[in-house]
Design an enzyme around this catalytic site. Structure first.
Site, PDB file in Angstrom:
ATOM      1  N   MET A  72       0.238  10.890  -0.294  1.00  0.00           N
ATOM      2  CA  MET A  72       0.252  12.029  -0.993  1.00  0.00           C
ATOM      3  C   MET A  72       1.328  12.905  -0.700  1.00  0.00           C
ATOM      4  O   MET A  72       1.082  13.987  -1.142  1.00  0.00           O
ATOM      5  CB  MET A  72      -1.430  12.409  -1.189  1.00  0.00           C
TER       6      MET A  72
ATOM      7  N   HIS B 230       2.211   9.424   8.650  1.00  0.00           N
ATOM      8  CA  HIS B 230       3.014   8.456   7.688  1.00  0.00           C
ATOM      9  C   HIS B 230       4.154   7.798   8.270  1.00  0.00           C
ATOM     10  O   HIS B 230       4.434   6.551   8.005  1.00  0.00           O
ATOM     11  CB  HIS B 230       3.409   9.353   6.418  1.00  0.00           C
TER      12      HIS B 230
ATOM     13  N   LYS C  37      -7.000   6.642  10.126  1.00  0.00           N
ATOM     14  CA  LYS C  37      -7.329   8.031   9.836  1.00  0.00           C
ATOM     15  C   LYS C  37      -8.547   8.169   8.853  1.00  0.00           C
ATOM     16  O   LYS C  37      -9.477   8.965   9.035  1.00  0.00           O
ATOM     17  CB  LYS C  37      -6.348   8.863   9.633  1.00  0.00           C
TER      18      LYS C  37
END
Ligand code: AMP
Length: 282
Positions: A30, A37, A152
């Site tokens: 997102m 990431h 996560k």
């Protein structure tokens, strides 16, 4: 690096990658990209895949309009990060491209029962249906690939594995470990919303998760101690539960399991989790 915004270009990139005999390494995000990431992109590169990163803040998975409005957006910076990390293509479709009917609901919704019932599913009604629907769409657009997700979001990862398998979507789903700041705080795009003081207090979450992983303990002891540690630091604990590793159901018995935690500090909902070993006697 290619930057695509339409579904047609995105699909074309993935197909073109397969046409030259390469594997697509899909990293759905997102945005507001951080080292968590990056670890997914790096894992794709290490696996020899061609990293395709998607950035889409999916409005359908936000059950709270204020949370959606406050979600950080930094597309220009994210594109720079992707270039630096060696991403081959970034897809940034608009809401109109992904959900032309929005804000009217789509007729089709993907619902994964069981694994989504508790924890994030209980606290955020509709959230997992939104995630399952968008992940199914992202998988359908991309086609055969290896998809990288972070532990996560442990419950999300379990859900994605199940929908991929049950709907025979044909991707390989790879789970990657949680990346943390040196303080222990799990990296999250939402961390930027924490005041320096709340960020300090929120360390109680990762400290509690680390404490729980040190030695075998009973479920009840883990859950009460972790709740107490976070509450003591001023956090509002949404849940702190020991669950099974695969089905994310309440853990019964003894052996390896997972501690899932969600707590709110300063109005910011933070997630963390870690491995635990449950000793006999729940
Ligand atoms: P998000 O942009 O928050 O939706 O996250 C996109 C992907 O990155 C998901 O698979 C997350 O689980 C993963 N991710 C987010 N934060 C971390 C982190 N701290 N460590 C590892 N993976 C993460």
């Amino acid at each position: 690096m290619q930057h695509v915004t339409t579904i047609a270009e995105w699909r074309g990139f993935a197909q073109g990658t397969r046409n030259v005999g390469r594997r697509v390494g899909l990293v759905p995000t997102m945005g507001a990209l951080h080292a968590g990431h990056r670890s997914l992109v790096q894992r794709a590169i290490d696996d020899g895949a061609v990293p395709l990163l998607t950035i889409f803040v999916n409005p359908r998975q936000f059950n709270d309009a204020a949370d959606l409005a406050a979600y950080p957006s930094e597309i220009a910076e994210d594109l720079d990060r992707c270039r630096e990390w060696g991403v081959a293509a970034v897809a940034t479709p608009s809401v109109a491209e992904m959900w032309p009917s929005y804000p009217a609901p789509t007729a089709t919704t993907v619902h994964v029962a069981g694994v989504t019932e508790n924890y994030e599913g209980a606290g955020r009604p509709g959230h997992f249906d939104g995630v399952a629907s968008v992940v199914t769409k992202i998988f359908a657009i991309t086609g055969v690939a290896t998809a990288y997700f972070g532990e996560k979001d442990f419950q999300q990862l379990a859900m994605v594995r199940q929908l991929n398998e049950e709907l025979s979507l044909g991707l390989d789903v790879v789970g990657c470990p949680i990346v943390r700041e040196s303080s222990g705080l799990a990296l999250s795009s939402r961390n930027v919303r924490l005041s320096p003081e709340a960020r300090e207090r929120a360390l109680a979450i990762s400290q509690a998760v680390a404490w729980a992983g040190v030695e075998p303990r009973a479920v009840h002891e883990i859950e009460t101690q972790v709740t107490e540690m976070i509450t003591h630091a001023g956090g509002d604990v949404a849940y702190a539960n020991v669950v099974t590793n695969d089905t994310v159901a309440p853990f019964v018995g003894s052996g390896p399991a997972r501690l899932l935690v969600a707590a709110i500090f300063d109005g910011v909902r933070l997630l963390d989790n870690g491995p635990v070993v449950v000793s006999g006697g729940n």
